[in-house]
Design a protein around this motif. Structure first.
Motif, short mmCIF file in Angstrom:
data_model
loop_
_atom_site.label_atom_id
_atom_site.label_comp_id
_atom_site.label_asym_id
_atom_site.label_seq_id
_atom_site.Cartn_x
_atom_site.Cartn_y
_atom_site.Cartn_z
N VAL A 136 0.84 -1.20 0.00
CA VAL A 136 0.00 0.00 0.00
C VAL A 136 0.88 1.25 0.00
O VAL A 136 0.65 2.20 -0.76
CB VAL A 136 -0.96 0.01 1.21
CG1 VAL A 136 -1.63 1.37 1.35
CG2 VAL A 136 -2.02 -1.07 1.06
N ALA A 137 1.92 1.24 0.83
CA ALA A 137 2.79 2.41 0.93
C ALA A 137 3.49 2.73 -0.38
O ALA A 137 3.68 3.90 -0.72
CB ALA A 137 3.82 2.20 2.04
N GLU A 138 3.85 1.70 -1.14
CA GLU A 138 4.56 1.96 -2.39
C GLU A 138 3.65 1.93 -3.60
O GLU A 138 4.12 2.05 -4.74
CB GLU A 138 5.73 0.99 -2.56
CG GLU A 138 5.37 -0.46 -2.61
CD GLU A 138 6.61 -1.36 -2.58
OE1 GLU A 138 7.72 -0.86 -2.29
OE2 GLU A 138 6.47 -2.55 -2.87
N GLY A 139 2.33 1.81 -3.38
CA GLY A 139 1.37 2.00 -4.45
C GLY A 139 1.06 0.80 -5.31
O GLY A 139 0.33 0.92 -6.30
N SER A 140 1.55 -0.38 -4.95
CA SER A 140 1.25 -1.58 -5.75
C SER A 140 0.00 -2.30 -5.29
O SER A 140 -0.54 -3.14 -6.01
CB SER A 140 2.45 -2.53 -5.74
OG SER A 140 2.86 -2.85 -4.42
N VAL A 141 -0.46 -1.99 -4.09
CA VAL A 141 -1.75 -2.43 -3.56
C VAL A 141 -2.46 -1.19 -3.04
O VAL A 141 -1.80 -0.23 -2.61
CB VAL A 141 -1.55 -3.49 -2.43
CG1 VAL A 141 -2.81 -3.68 -1.61
CG2 VAL A 141 -1.10 -4.82 -3.03
#
Length: 266
Positions: A202-207
């Motif tokens: 979530v933090a790196e935008g992939s989820v």
């Protein structure tokens, strides 16, 4: 506002020491594993990693308190380090590389809650590390000098969202399974990555969204500050900000209300 960068540097040193202890025993044929009173496993590596972190903190920050999963609370004061020596012990003992050491610095607020201000999530078997300090953003990389800033996604519709979780049993035990299943039918993709990893995704935008129904502070403190510094939202299922509700919902912020709406269906 304190800049916390010295504390972040120390957290990396602590993570390096913990990584050395955990990787040395990963996949060891003679690894000793016990069962705790809550019926969860604990290995000799969990204990060794927490002991090395506590030892270094005693030397570097003797006035700070420490809360660890294996050895409880030691010390008092307004600053408390929170340590999960191996998040994903069940994976660790079976040779699955999805496990990490979680290290956070928390400070007590006016309501008596421990607010995370520094967090490091180190997953040496994956070759990954994530970190954040309050007011300085969130990063991933091998170390402080080899890092890339990370940010949550801009996905604004559940139909386009990727949803990560750990298991189904906890949702059923809490009577939230129907809402959970309704959510899985609305999103683009679901995957049960488990433990710390979906929060870092979530933090790196992939989820885009993730949640768990039952957690302890040491499971959440480090991941919470990484997500919020990456521009996301971290609350309990009750919507209370931070790692204080015994469970977690994390998102890119755009989908948070919808996430909570489904998971609070009864």
């Amino acid at each position: 506002m304190p800049d916390y960068l010295d504390d972040l540097r120390l957290a990396h040193v602590l993570a390096d020491a913990a990584d050395a202890a955990t990787t040395a025993r990963f996949k060891a044929l003679d690894l000793k594993v016990e069962t705790k009173p809550d019926m969860t496993p604990v290995s000799e590596a969990d204990k060794a990693a927490e002991e090395v972190v506590r030892g270094q903190l005693q030397r570097a920050r003797p006035r700070d308190a420490v809360l660890g999963e294996e050895y409880g609370v030691e010390g008092t004061g307004p600053r408390r380090w929170v340590v999960d020596p191996i998040d994903g012990t069940k994976n660790y003992v079976r040779g699955v590389p999805v496990w990490a050491t979680l290290i956070a610095l928390t400070e007590e607020d006016a309501d008596g809650n421990w607010q995370p201000v520094v967090g490091v999530v180190s997953a040496p078997a994956l070759g990954r590390r994530w970190w954040a300090a309050q007011g300085h953003g969130a990063f991933t990389g091998r170390n402080l000098t080899s890092a890339s800033r990370i940010h949550v996604s801009g996905v604004g519709k559940l139909a386009d969202a990727s949803f990560a979780y750990s298991s189904l049993s906890g949702w059923e035990e809490q009577g939230r399974l129907n809402g959970f299943l309704d959510l899985t039918r609305q999103v683009w993709r679901t995957r049960a990555y488990g433990d710390f990893w979906p929060y870092m995704m979530v933090a790196e935008g992939s989820v885009d969204i993730c949640a768990e129904p039952e957690l302890s502070l040491w499971d959440m403190a480090a991941t919470a500050v990484v997500i919020t510094e990456a521009g996301g939202t971290f609350t309990g299922l009750d919507g209370r900000p931070g790692p204080h509700s015994g469970n977690a919902a994390a998102s890119n912020g755009l989908l948070h209300d919808e996430l909570l709406g489904y998971l609070n269906q009864r």
